[in-house]
Write a protein that holds these residues in place. Structure first.
Motif, PDB file in Angstrom:
ATOM      1  N   SER A 101      -8.738  -1.634   0.631  1.00 41.92           N
ATOM      2  CA  SER A 101      -9.039  -0.274   1.087  1.00 41.92           C
ATOM      3  C   SER A 101      -8.637  -0.099   2.558  1.00 41.92           C
ATOM      4  O   SER A 101      -8.179   0.967   2.957  1.00 41.92           O
ATOM      5  N   GLN A 142      -2.028   5.385   4.559  1.00 36.71           N
ATOM      6  CA  GLN A 142      -2.242   6.839   4.578  1.00 36.71           C
ATOM      7  C   GLN A 142      -2.128   7.391   5.999  1.00 36.71           C
ATOM      8  O   GLN A 142      -1.552   8.460   6.231  1.00 36.71           O
ATOM      9  N   ILE A 165       1.562   7.550   6.839  1.00 38.96           N
ATOM     10  CA  ILE A 165       2.236   8.649   6.124  1.00 38.96           C
ATOM     11  C   ILE A 165       1.875   9.987   6.778  1.00 38.96           C
ATOM     12  O   ILE A 165       2.739  10.816   7.037  1.00 38.96           O
ATOM     13  N   GLN A 166       0.589  10.125   7.047  1.00 38.92           N
ATOM     14  CA  GLN A 166       0.083  11.365   7.671  1.00 38.92           C
ATOM     15  C   GLN A 166       0.765  11.611   9.017  1.00 38.92           C
ATOM     16  O   GLN A 166       1.266  12.697   9.292  1.00 38.92           O
ATOM     17  N   LEU A 202       1.170   4.097  -2.946  1.00 39.20           N
ATOM     18  CA  LEU A 202       1.086   5.540  -2.682  1.00 39.20           C
ATOM     19  C   LEU A 202       2.417   6.230  -3.011  1.00 39.20           C
ATOM     20  O   LEU A 202       2.732   7.297  -2.509  1.00 39.20           O
ATOM     21  N   GLU A 203       3.211   5.528  -3.854  1.00 42.57           N
ATOM     22  CA  GLU A 203       4.454   6.074  -4.424  1.00 42.57           C
ATOM     23  C   GLU A 203       5.559   6.313  -3.409  1.00 42.57           C
ATOM     24  O   GLU A 203       6.385   7.203  -3.572  1.00 42.57           O
ATOM     25  N   LYS A 204       5.557   5.518  -2.338  1.00 42.67           N
ATOM     26  CA  LYS A 204       6.690   5.535  -1.426  1.00 42.67           C
ATOM     27  C   LYS A 204       7.615   4.382  -1.818  1.00 42.67           C
ATOM     28  O   LYS A 204       7.153   3.345  -2.293  1.00 42.67           O
ATOM     29  N   SER A 249       0.835  -1.208   0.000  1.00 43.57           N
ATOM     30  CA  SER A 249       0.000   0.000   0.000  1.00 43.57           C
ATOM     31  C   SER A 249       0.867   1.254   0.000  1.00 43.57           C
ATOM     32  O   SER A 249       0.578   2.228  -0.702  1.00 43.57           O
ATOM     33  N   LEU A 250       1.951   1.227   0.779  1.00 44.58           N
ATOM     34  CA  LEU A 250       2.880   2.370   0.773  1.00 44.58           C
ATOM     35  C   LEU A 250       3.499   2.513  -0.621  1.00 44.58           C
ATOM     36  O   LEU A 250       3.664   3.622  -1.135  1.00 44.58           O
ATOM     37  N   LEU A 298      -4.773   0.385   2.467  1.00 46.37           N
ATOM     38  CA  LEU A 298      -4.433   1.708   1.910  1.00 46.37           C
ATOM     39  C   LEU A 298      -4.704   2.794   2.944  1.00 46.37           C
ATOM     40  O   LEU A 298      -3.941   3.754   3.090  1.00 46.37           O
ATOM     41  N   SER A 299      -5.797   2.622   3.674  1.00 45.04           N
ATOM     42  CA  SER A 299      -6.141   3.602   4.696  1.00 45.04           C
ATOM     43  C   SER A 299      -5.102   3.587   5.827  1.00 45.04           C
ATOM     44  O   SER A 299      -4.698   4.635   6.342  1.00 45.04           O
TER      45      SER A 299
END
Length: 256
Positions: free
Chosen positions: A240, A247, A250-251, A30-32, A26-27, A243-244
């Motif tokens: 999902s 996020q 990352i946040q 999210l382009e990490k 998932s990271l 992914l959450s």
């Protein structure tokens, strides 16, 4: 500077490998840039990302022995933007081999120093024990994610793990942080699941991730196809959820 996150809980079957593989994927989605390290002799993260365990020539065992660099052991796998340092059953022997070594708890930390800057996140899938392998992971990590299954004995053993984390903080790694407690295998139809969520949130409130990983058939199917949930079924609830979680991490880290 990459952040090293260990996924740890000495209880088996709580979703450590599922979380390691799918959080990494998932990271990556999210382009990490992510490095996933399989530090479990069962090597499920390795096979779960489509790598044939029997063909592994260099992996976590060799980087702990410092006979191979992480750069040389890292493989491309089926998840975009994710490199994998694979495991093999020979990893079982490492605990015995490291016992007499000086600074044996720091082997992984030393090995990762050379690649820490090359990745945004380094995820370590720990073995279901509190042995030397897990100790190496916790000493190398900046933080730890603790998956907790929404089942009857969920909190059993958690005290032991938190004590281990405390002693690692005291002796080997004062900067080790708890990234969060992750509730896994949640089934909203079961009263027990809801009770566990309430209890964990009550005891640990802001240490618990907002994201809860729900029970999802696709999540259990994905590894047998050598794919993360993101590759296997991006529209599934499992995808999902992870992914959450990615996020949320990352946040959290962009605010620090």
């Amino acid at each position: 500077m990459g952040k090293i996150i260990a996924i740890a809980n000495q209880k088996g079957g709580v979703g450590k490998t599922t979380t390691s593989v799918n959080l990494a994927a998932s990271l990556g989605a999210l382009e990490k840039k992510v490095l996933l390290i399989d530090a479990d002799p069962q090597a499920n993260a390795t096979s779960g990302l489509g790598i044939d365990v029997e063909s592994v020539e260099a992996g976590t065992y060799q980087i702990l022995e410092h006979t191979v660099t992480p750069q040389d052991a890292a493989l491309e796998c089926s998840a975009p933007n994710v490199d994998l340092i694979p495991a093999h059953i020979d990893l079982v022997a490492i605990e015995i081999e490291l016992v007499d070594k000086e600074n044996r708890e720091y082997m992984l930390k030393q090995a990762l120093a050379s690649v820490k800057d090359q990745y945004d996140y380094i995820i370590i899938d720990c073995a279901p024990s509190l042995g030397l392998l897990t100790l190496n992971a916790l000493t190398a990590a900046d933080s730890v994610v603790i998956p907790i299954q929404c089942e009857y004995f969920a909190l059993e053993g958690l005290g032991k793990l938190l004590n281990t984390i405390k002693s690692v903080q005291k002796i080997h790694n004062p900067n080790l942080d708890i990234e969060g407690l992750l509730l896994t295998m949640y089934d909203s139809r079961l009263r027990l699941s809801n009770q566990v969520v309430d209890e964990v949130q009550k005891h640990f409130n802001d240490m618990v991730f907002e994201t809860v990983i729900q029970r999802n058939v696709k999540l259990s199917e994905a590894p047998s196809f050598g794919e993360s949930i993101i590759n296997y079924d991006a529209a599934s609830k499992g995808a999902s959820n992870y992914l959450s979680l990615a996020q949320e991490i990352i946040q959290k880290n962009s605010n620090n």
